[in-house]
Design a protein around this motif. Structure first.
Motif, mmCIF file in Angstrom:
data_model
loop_
_atom_site.group_PDB
_atom_site.id
_atom_site.type_symbol
_atom_site.label_atom_id
_atom_site.label_comp_id
_atom_site.label_asym_id
_atom_site.label_seq_id
_atom_site.Cartn_x
_atom_site.Cartn_y
_atom_site.Cartn_z
ATOM 1 N N LYS A 133 0.864 -1.161 -0.301
ATOM 2 C CA LYS A 133 0.221 0.037 0.054
ATOM 3 C C LYS A 133 0.656 1.157 0.024
ATOM 4 O O LYS A 133 1.779 1.425 0.953
ATOM 5 C CB LYS A 133 -0.810 -0.135 1.347
ATOM 6 N N LEU A 134 0.696 2.053 -1.100
ATOM 7 C CA LEU A 134 1.353 3.430 -1.056
ATOM 8 C C LEU A 134 0.368 4.466 -1.331
ATOM 9 O O LEU A 134 0.308 5.006 -2.518
ATOM 10 C CB LEU A 134 2.484 3.125 -2.094
ATOM 11 N N PRO A 135 -0.429 4.711 -0.325
ATOM 12 C CA PRO A 135 -1.243 5.650 -0.549
ATOM 13 C C PRO A 135 -0.928 7.213 -1.090
ATOM 14 O O PRO A 135 0.053 7.545 -0.666
ATOM 15 C CB PRO A 135 -1.982 5.734 0.762
ATOM 16 N N GLY A 136 -1.677 7.729 -1.951
ATOM 17 C CA GLY A 136 -1.206 9.281 -2.616
ATOM 18 C C GLY A 136 -0.294 9.118 -3.723
ATOM 19 O O GLY A 136 0.114 9.936 -3.985
ATOM 20 N N LEU A 137 0.494 7.807 -3.775
ATOM 21 C CA LEU A 137 1.590 7.743 -4.965
ATOM 22 C C LEU A 137 1.209 7.385 -6.171
ATOM 23 O O LEU A 137 0.280 6.392 -6.265
ATOM 24 C CB LEU A 137 2.749 6.868 -4.317
ATOM 25 N N SER A 138 1.885 7.774 -7.270
ATOM 26 C CA SER A 138 1.643 7.271 -8.480
ATOM 27 C C SER A 138 2.723 6.587 -8.961
ATOM 28 O O SER A 138 3.772 6.455 -8.289
ATOM 29 C CB SER A 138 1.378 8.529 -9.443
ATOM 30 N N LYS B 65 4.003 15.225 -3.414
ATOM 31 C CA LYS B 65 2.807 15.998 -2.453
ATOM 32 C C LYS B 65 2.931 15.707 -1.174
ATOM 33 O O LYS B 65 2.013 16.494 -0.520
ATOM 34 C CB LYS B 65 1.458 15.394 -3.132
ATOM 35 N N GLY B 66 4.011 15.123 -0.819
ATOM 36 C CA GLY B 66 4.142 15.250 0.596
ATOM 37 C C GLY B 66 3.693 14.088 1.490
ATOM 38 O O GLY B 66 3.277 14.207 2.661
ATOM 39 N N TYR B 67 3.086 12.992 0.691
ATOM 40 C CA TYR B 67 2.508 12.063 1.638
ATOM 41 C C TYR B 67 3.315 10.977 2.145
ATOM 42 O O TYR B 67 2.993 10.204 2.696
ATOM 43 C CB TYR B 67 1.471 11.043 0.140
ATOM 44 N N GLY B 68 4.492 11.086 1.856
ATOM 45 C CA GLY B 68 5.535 10.372 2.591
ATOM 46 C C GLY B 68 6.608 9.649 1.802
ATOM 47 O O GLY B 68 6.543 9.789 0.460
ATOM 48 N N GLU B 69 7.425 9.028 2.416
ATOM 49 C CA GLU B 69 8.598 8.130 1.663
ATOM 50 C C GLU B 69 8.585 6.991 2.286
ATOM 51 O O GLU B 69 8.350 6.444 3.314
ATOM 52 C CB GLU B 69 9.802 8.813 1.928
ATOM 53 N N TYR B 70 8.904 5.749 1.284
ATOM 54 C CA TYR B 70 8.808 4.312 1.543
ATOM 55 C C TYR B 70 9.793 3.734 1.017
ATOM 56 O O TYR B 70 10.291 4.054 -0.102
ATOM 57 C CB TYR B 70 7.336 3.825 1.057
ATOM 58 N N HIS B 71 10.488 2.698 1.855
ATOM 59 C CA HIS B 71 11.402 1.959 1.479
ATOM 60 C C HIS B 71 11.341 0.557 1.831
ATOM 61 O O HIS B 71 11.225 0.156 3.179
ATOM 62 C CB HIS B 71 12.811 2.586 1.966
ATOM 63 N N PHE B 72 11.234 -0.499 0.992
ATOM 64 C CA PHE B 72 11.045 -1.891 1.247
ATOM 65 C C PHE B 72 12.177 -2.774 0.574
ATOM 66 O O PHE B 72 12.454 -2.389 -0.481
ATOM 67 C CB PHE B 72 9.732 -2.337 0.868
ATOM 68 N N SER B 73 12.374 -3.760 0.965
ATOM 69 C CA SER B 73 13.030 -4.677 0.668
ATOM 70 C C SER B 73 12.761 -6.132 0.784
ATOM 71 O O SER B 73 12.303 -6.465 1.795
ATOM 72 C CB SER B 73 14.740 -4.428 0.803
ATOM 73 N N HIS B 74 12.906 -7.219 -0.137
ATOM 74 C CA HIS B 74 12.506 -8.420 -0.021
ATOM 75 C C HIS B 74 13.369 -9.342 -0.730
ATOM 76 O O HIS B 74 13.778 -9.187 -1.696
ATOM 77 C CB HIS B 74 11.076 -8.821 -0.596
ATOM 78 N N SER C 23 4.871 6.806 -11.157
ATOM 79 C CA SER C 23 6.032 7.698 -11.538
ATOM 80 C C SER C 23 6.920 8.098 -10.322
ATOM 81 O O SER C 23 8.049 8.421 -10.494
ATOM 82 C CB SER C 23 5.835 9.050 -12.259
ATOM 83 N N GLU C 24 6.351 7.854 -9.109
ATOM 84 C CA GLU C 24 6.941 8.260 -7.884
ATOM 85 C C GLU C 24 7.645 6.841 -7.286
ATOM 86 O O GLU C 24 8.115 7.169 -6.206
ATOM 87 C CB GLU C 24 5.984 8.725 -6.986
ATOM 88 N N ILE C 25 7.544 5.860 -7.913
ATOM 89 C CA ILE C 25 7.978 4.457 -7.322
ATOM 90 C C ILE C 25 9.166 4.113 -8.166
ATOM 91 O O ILE C 25 9.162 3.882 -9.337
ATOM 92 C CB ILE C 25 6.886 3.505 -7.436
ATOM 93 N N LYS C 26 10.180 3.520 -7.477
ATOM 94 C CA LYS C 26 11.447 3.067 -8.151
ATOM 95 C C LYS C 26 11.550 1.840 -7.602
ATOM 96 O O LYS C 26 11.425 1.395 -6.445
ATOM 97 C CB LYS C 26 12.709 3.943 -7.879
ATOM 98 N N ILE C 27 11.903 0.748 -8.369
ATOM 99 C CA ILE C 27 11.713 -0.590 -8.289
ATOM 100 C C ILE C 27 13.275 -1.057 -8.711
ATOM 101 O O ILE C 27 13.572 -1.035 -10.104
ATOM 102 C CB ILE C 27 10.637 -1.618 -8.516
ATOM 103 N N THR C 28 14.100 -1.855 -8.041
ATOM 104 C CA THR C 28 15.404 -2.257 -8.602
ATOM 105 C C THR C 28 15.630 -3.924 -7.994
ATOM 106 O O THR C 28 14.856 -4.019 -7.048
ATOM 107 C CB THR C 28 16.569 -1.613 -8.069
ATOM 108 N N LEU C 29 16.071 -4.627 -8.788
ATOM 109 C CA LEU C 29 16.603 -5.883 -8.356
ATOM 110 C C LEU C 29 17.891 -6.030 -8.223
ATOM 111 O O LEU C 29 18.878 -5.788 -9.248
ATOM 112 C CB LEU C 29 15.975 -6.971 -9.552
ATOM 113 N N GLU C 30 18.456 -6.152 -7.025
ATOM 114 C CA GLU C 30 20.044 -6.081 -6.810
ATOM 115 C C GLU C 30 20.509 -7.413 -6.185
ATOM 116 O O GLU C 30 19.747 -8.121 -5.619
ATOM 117 C CB GLU C 30 20.027 -5.183 -5.407
ATOM 118 N N PRO C 31 21.677 -7.763 -6.884
ATOM 119 C CA PRO C 31 22.214 -9.112 -6.165
ATOM 120 C C PRO C 31 22.413 -9.164 -4.750
ATOM 121 O O PRO C 31 22.677 -8.088 -4.167
ATOM 122 C CB PRO C 31 23.726 -9.025 -6.792
ATOM 123 N N ARG C 32 22.120 -10.179 -4.105
ATOM 124 C CA ARG C 32 22.331 -10.125 -2.513
ATOM 125 C C ARG C 32 23.775 -10.557 -2.162
ATOM 126 O O ARG C 32 24.323 -11.579 -2.618
ATOM 127 C CB ARG C 32 21.598 -11.354 -2.056
#
Length: 99
Positions: A15-20, A49-58, A22-31
């Protein structure tokens, strides 16, 4: 759950409320320090728009196919789909000569 396995494929939903998209960057990085061909899915999103910043990794399964990953974001819900390789069946012969 944030990450699930659906019919063998690895799916991440966030869930990334308020984000489009174009505001999301996804990368696949070697572990680092893991088995070869092991990748980590990294999601970084910042709202203009100031809705926040998110960072996740799986961590992705070793049989994942990062080159075939797809993602879309609709109404603040991000879906990332990482296909996995099919298992390989190995036939077993009755003798070394038949193998």
């Amino acid at each position: 759950p944030a990450a699930t396995v659906e019919q063998r494929d690895f799916v991440v939903t966030k869930k990334l409320p308020g984000l489009s998209a174009s505001e999301i960057k996804i990368t696949l990085e070697p572990r680092v320090g893991r088995a070869t061909n092991s990748y980590q899915l990294v999601i970084h999103a910042t709202s203009a728009k100031g809705y926040g910043e998110y960072h996740f990794s799986h961590g992705l399964p070793a049989d994942s196919m990062p080159e075939a990953t797809t993602a879309f974001c609709c109404h603040g819900l991000l879906h990332v789909h990482v296909p996995r390789r099919e298992p390989v069946a190995v036939p077993v012969a009755d003798s070394e000569e038949e193998a």
